[in-house]
Design a protein around this motif. Structure first.
Motif, PDB file in Angstrom:
ATOM      1  N   PRO A  20       0.832  -1.209   0.000  1.00  0.00           N
ATOM      2  CA  PRO A  20       0.000   0.000   0.000  1.00  0.00           C
ATOM      3  C   PRO A  20       0.865   1.258   0.000  1.00  0.00           C
ATOM      4  O   PRO A  20       2.023   1.231   0.407  1.00  0.00           O
ATOM      5  N   PRO A  21       0.284   2.377  -0.447  1.00  0.00           N
ATOM      6  CA  PRO A  21       1.009   3.649  -0.374  1.00  0.00           C
ATOM      7  C   PRO A  21       1.063   4.136   1.078  1.00  0.00           C
ATOM      8  O   PRO A  21       0.434   3.555   1.963  1.00  0.00           O
ATOM      9  N   LEU A  22       1.797   5.206   1.323  1.00  0.00           N
ATOM     10  CA  LEU A  22       1.852   5.805   2.652  1.00  0.00           C
ATOM     11  C   LEU A  22       0.456   6.246   3.079  1.00  0.00           C
ATOM     12  O   LEU A  22      -0.424   6.477   2.232  1.00  0.00           O
ATOM     13  N   LEU A  28      -1.689   3.885  -7.916  1.00  0.00           N
ATOM     14  CA  LEU A  28      -2.186   3.560  -9.254  1.00  0.00           C
ATOM     15  C   LEU A  28      -1.482   2.296  -9.734  1.00  0.00           C
ATOM     16  O   LEU A  28      -0.259   2.245  -9.743  1.00  0.00           O
ATOM     17  N   ASN A  29      -2.257   1.288 -10.100  1.00  0.00           N
ATOM     18  CA  ASN A  29      -1.731   0.093 -10.755  1.00  0.00           C
ATOM     19  C   ASN A  29      -2.327   0.054 -12.151  1.00  0.00           C
ATOM     20  O   ASN A  29      -3.544   0.142 -12.309  1.00  0.00           O
ATOM     21  N   SER A  30      -1.484  -0.070 -13.173  1.00  0.00           N
ATOM     22  CA  SER A  30      -1.930  -0.034 -14.559  1.00  0.00           C
ATOM     23  C   SER A  30      -1.243  -1.130 -15.351  1.00  0.00           C
ATOM     24  O   SER A  30      -0.117  -1.521 -15.038  1.00  0.00           O
ATOM     25  N   ASP A  31      -1.918  -1.624 -16.374  1.00  0.00           N
ATOM     26  CA  ASP A  31      -1.320  -2.631 -17.250  1.00  0.00           C
ATOM     27  C   ASP A  31      -1.927  -2.494 -18.633  1.00  0.00           C
ATOM     28  O   ASP A  31      -3.045  -2.003 -18.796  1.00  0.00           O
ATOM     29  N   ARG A  48      -6.186   2.520  -5.539  1.00  0.00           N
ATOM     30  CA  ARG A  48      -6.516   2.032  -4.199  1.00  0.00           C
ATOM     31  C   ARG A  48      -5.908   2.969  -3.162  1.00  0.00           C
ATOM     32  O   ARG A  48      -4.857   3.557  -3.388  1.00  0.00           O
ATOM     33  N   ASP A  49      -6.583   3.049  -2.013  1.00  0.00           N
ATOM     34  CA  ASP A  49      -6.073   3.894  -0.940  1.00  0.00           C
ATOM     35  C   ASP A  49      -5.074   3.144  -0.066  1.00  0.00           C
ATOM     36  O   ASP A  49      -4.728   1.993  -0.358  1.00  0.00           O
ATOM     37  N   SER A  50      -4.618   3.792   1.012  1.00  0.00           N
ATOM     38  CA  SER A  50      -3.577   3.199   1.857  1.00  0.00           C
ATOM     39  C   SER A  50      -4.064   1.983   2.643  1.00  0.00           C
ATOM     40  O   SER A  50      -3.260   1.269   3.220  1.00  0.00           O
ATOM     41  N   PHE A  51      -5.370   1.725   2.653  1.00  0.00           N
ATOM     42  CA  PHE A  51      -5.917   0.521   3.280  1.00  0.00           C
ATOM     43  C   PHE A  51      -6.135  -0.598   2.259  1.00  0.00           C
ATOM     44  O   PHE A  51      -6.607  -1.674   2.599  1.00  0.00           O
ATOM     45  N   GLY A  52      -5.845  -0.321   0.995  1.00  0.00           N
ATOM     46  CA  GLY A  52      -6.052  -1.297  -0.065  1.00  0.00           C
ATOM     47  C   GLY A  52      -7.460  -1.295  -0.608  1.00  0.00           C
ATOM     48  O   GLY A  52      -7.839  -2.161  -1.386  1.00  0.00           O
ATOM     49  N   ILE A  53      -8.261  -0.321  -0.206  1.00  0.00           N
ATOM     50  CA  ILE A  53      -9.653  -0.237  -0.650  1.00  0.00           C
ATOM     51  C   ILE A  53      -9.711   0.355  -2.052  1.00  0.00           C
ATOM     52  O   ILE A  53      -9.102   1.388  -2.338  1.00  0.00           O
TER      53      ILE A  53
END
Length: 82
Positions: A20-22, A28-31, A48-53
């Motif tokens: 997760p980010p700080l 951002l995950n992209s493919d 996704r946010d820092s909680f993985g949501i």
């Protein structure tokens, strides 16, 4: 978050992880995907946010383009959403 998956029935599962980010950040995950280098191409990604949501997901069709171009279009589209 870790997931184990196998890409074929004969290969061993491999561990895939996501960091997760700080706190307060967004990741951002992209493919991208292309049928050959200069072929039908598309992209997708999610934020996704820092909680993985999950915040937002996206996908798009690029037409006939290069692998590099469709990967960059996917990142650009995601950055515009973030």
């Amino acid at each position: 978050m870790q997931l184990a998956f196998s890409t074929s029935r004969t290969s061993a599962p491999r561990i895939v992880s996501w960091s997760p980010p700080l706190d307060g950040g967004v990741k951002l995950n992209s493919d991208g995907n292309s049928q050959g280098n200069i072929g039908l191409s598309g992209f997708g990604g999610l934020l996704r946010d820092s909680f993985g949501i999950w915040i937002h997901g996206y996908s798009g069709f690029c037409g006939y383009t290069s692998i590099l171009n469709e990967e960059l279009l996917g990142i650009l589209y995601g950055m515009k959403l973030a």
